[in-house]
Design a protein around this motif. Sequence first.
Motif, PDB file in Angstrom:
ATOM      1  N   GLN A  86       0.837  -1.191   0.000  1.00  0.00           N
ATOM      2  CA  GLN A  86       0.000   0.000   0.000  1.00  0.00           C
ATOM      3  C   GLN A  86       0.872   1.241   0.000  1.00  0.00           C
ATOM      4  N   VAL A  87       0.546   2.185  -0.863  1.00  0.00           N
ATOM      5  CA  VAL A  87       1.350   3.396  -1.000  1.00  0.00           C
ATOM      6  C   VAL A  87       0.914   4.428   0.034  1.00  0.00           C
ATOM      7  N   GLN A  88       1.895   5.047   0.663  1.00  0.00           N
ATOM      8  CA  GLN A  88       1.612   6.130   1.603  1.00  0.00           C
ATOM      9  C   GLN A  88       2.518   7.310   1.307  1.00  0.00           C
ATOM     10  N   LEU A  89       1.966   8.502   1.478  1.00  0.00           N
ATOM     11  CA  LEU A  89       2.760   9.732   1.400  1.00  0.00           C
ATOM     12  C   LEU A  89       2.762  10.340   2.793  1.00  0.00           C
ATOM     13  N   VAL A  90       3.948  10.576   3.321  1.00  0.00           N
ATOM     14  CA  VAL A  90       4.073  11.106   4.671  1.00  0.00           C
ATOM     15  C   VAL A  90       4.774  12.458   4.607  1.00  0.00           C
ATOM     16  N   GLU A  91       4.057  13.489   5.069  1.00  0.00           N
ATOM     17  CA  GLU A  91       4.607  14.840   5.051  1.00  0.00           C
ATOM     18  C   GLU A  91       5.192  15.191   6.414  1.00  0.00           C
ATOM     19  N   SER A  92       6.136  16.108   6.391  1.00  0.00           N
ATOM     20  CA  SER A  92       6.697  16.638   7.634  1.00  0.00           C
ATOM     21  C   SER A  92       7.250  18.026   7.361  1.00  0.00           C
ATOM     22  N   GLY A  93       7.458  18.779   8.438  1.00  0.00           N
ATOM     23  CA  GLY A  93       8.111  20.075   8.307  1.00  0.00           C
ATOM     24  C   GLY A  93       7.231  21.284   8.518  1.00  0.00           C
ATOM     25  N   GLY A  94       5.951  21.101   8.714  1.00  0.00           N
ATOM     26  CA  GLY A  94       5.083  22.252   8.942  1.00  0.00           C
ATOM     27  C   GLY A  94       5.311  22.846  10.319  1.00  0.00           C
ATOM     28  N   GLY A  95       4.640  23.965  10.567  1.00  0.00           N
ATOM     29  CA  GLY A  95       4.765  24.604  11.870  1.00  0.00           C
ATOM     30  C   GLY A  95       4.394  26.064  11.829  1.00  0.00           C
ATOM     31  N   LEU A  96       4.785  26.751  12.895  1.00  0.00           N
ATOM     32  CA  LEU A  96       4.517  28.182  13.041  1.00  0.00           C
ATOM     33  C   LEU A  96       5.790  28.960  12.740  1.00  0.00           C
ATOM     34  N   VAL A  97       5.674  29.977  11.899  1.00  0.00           N
ATOM     35  CA  VAL A  97       6.830  30.795  11.541  1.00  0.00           C
ATOM     36  C   VAL A  97       6.387  32.245  11.420  1.00  0.00           C
ATOM     37  N   GLN A  98       7.294  33.153  11.696  1.00  0.00           N
ATOM     38  CA  GLN A  98       6.985  34.570  11.586  1.00  0.00           C
ATOM     39  C   GLN A  98       7.029  35.015  10.129  1.00  0.00           C
ATOM     40  N   PRO A  99       6.305  36.061   9.785  1.00  0.00           N
ATOM     41  CA  PRO A  99       6.387  36.604   8.416  1.00  0.00           C
ATOM     42  C   PRO A  99       7.833  36.898   8.046  1.00  0.00           C
ATOM     43  N   GLY A 100       8.186  36.525   6.808  1.00  0.00           N
ATOM     44  CA  GLY A 100       9.558  36.680   6.339  1.00  0.00           C
ATOM     45  C   GLY A 100      10.437  35.479   6.614  1.00  0.00           C
ATOM     46  N   GLY A 101       9.928  34.542   7.386  1.00  0.00           N
ATOM     47  CA  GLY A 101      10.709  33.354   7.729  1.00  0.00           C
ATOM     48  C   GLY A 101      10.641  32.276   6.666  1.00  0.00           C
ATOM     49  N   SER A 102      11.253  31.137   6.991  1.00  0.00           N
ATOM     50  CA  SER A 102      11.342  30.021   6.052  1.00  0.00           C
ATOM     51  C   SER A 102      10.927  28.716   6.717  1.00  0.00           C
ATOM     52  N   LEU A 103      10.437  27.815   5.897  1.00  0.00           N
ATOM     53  CA  LEU A 103      10.146  26.443   6.310  1.00  0.00           C
ATOM     54  C   LEU A 103      10.459  25.521   5.146  1.00  0.00           C
ATOM     55  N   ARG A 104      10.772  24.281   5.487  1.00  0.00           N
ATOM     56  CA  ARG A 104      11.010  23.280   4.449  1.00  0.00           C
ATOM     57  C   ARG A 104      10.118  22.077   4.723  1.00  0.00           C
ATOM     58  N   LEU A 105       9.256  21.765   3.763  1.00  0.00           N
ATOM     59  CA  LEU A 105       8.381  20.609   3.871  1.00  0.00           C
ATOM     60  C   LEU A 105       8.999  19.416   3.142  1.00  0.00           C
ATOM     61  N   SER A 106       8.738  18.227   3.680  1.00  0.00           N
ATOM     62  CA  SER A 106       9.195  16.994   3.039  1.00  0.00           C
ATOM     63  C   SER A 106       8.012  16.068   2.841  1.00  0.00           C
ATOM     64  N   CYS A 107       8.087  15.275   1.786  1.00  0.00           N
ATOM     65  CA  CYS A 107       7.046  14.290   1.488  1.00  0.00           C
ATOM     66  C   CYS A 107       7.724  13.020   1.008  1.00  0.00           C
ATOM     67  N   ALA A 108       7.579  11.957   1.773  1.00  0.00           N
ATOM     68  CA  ALA A 108       8.211  10.694   1.428  1.00  0.00           C
ATOM     69  C   ALA A 108       7.162   9.674   1.033  1.00  0.00           C
ATOM     70  N   ALA A 109       7.357   9.057  -0.106  1.00  0.00           N
ATOM     71  CA  ALA A 109       6.475   7.982  -0.554  1.00  0.00           C
ATOM     72  C   ALA A 109       7.026   6.651  -0.052  1.00  0.00           C
ATOM     73  N   SER A 110       6.162   5.871   0.564  1.00  0.00           N
ATOM     74  CA  SER A 110       6.591   4.578   1.084  1.00  0.00           C
ATOM     75  C   SER A 110       5.626   3.492   0.642  1.00  0.00           C
ATOM     76  N   GLY A 111       6.037   2.251   0.837  1.00  0.00           N
ATOM     77  CA  GLY A 111       5.224   1.122   0.417  1.00  0.00           C
ATOM     78  C   GLY A 111       5.751   0.530  -0.864  1.00  0.00           C
ATOM     79  N   SER A 112       4.929  -0.291  -1.483  1.00  0.00           N
ATOM     80  CA  SER A 112       5.341  -0.981  -2.696  1.00  0.00           C
ATOM     81  C   SER A 112       4.705  -0.318  -3.909  1.00  0.00           C
ATOM     82  N   PHE A 113       5.524   0.114  -4.860  1.00  0.00           N
ATOM     83  CA  PHE A 113       4.993   0.695  -6.082  1.00  0.00           C
ATOM     84  C   PHE A 113       6.033   0.566  -7.186  1.00  0.00           C
TER      85      PHE A 113
END
Length: 121
Positions: free
Chosen positions: A1-28
């Motif tokens: 079964q395929v899954q997409l798992v995200e990470s990296g969200g959160g609270l940041v001040q205006p002008g700041g930066s964030l990096r999101l990740s998305c990993a696909a796992s399972g059999s495909f």
Amino acid sequence: QVQLVESGGGLVQPGGSLRLSCAASGSFFSINTMAWYRQVLGKQREMVAVITSGGSANYADSVKDRFTISRDNAKNTAFLQMNTLKPEDTAVYYCNAVIKPTVLVGWRDYWGQGTQVTVSS
């Protein structure tokens, strides 16, 4: 079964930066495009950025020159580097991937569970 798992969200001040990740796992068999969408409560989900397996990227006008999408094909992972964040970037961000589960099955859309990004002082 395929899954997409995200990470990296959160609270940041205006002008700041964030990096999101998305990993696909399972059999495909193969991954075609990977993309990031976002949705604000009560509004339609909108495409933020999309990247092909070859690395070609497209962006929504609202994030051009601020966000960068990339992917590591060896790790089946996509990233969204978000710089110069604005309060209007606040949303739940969803990862999307077009995946061929097996060689005999056609391409299918898969979605992650979403990660909250809040831009506020």
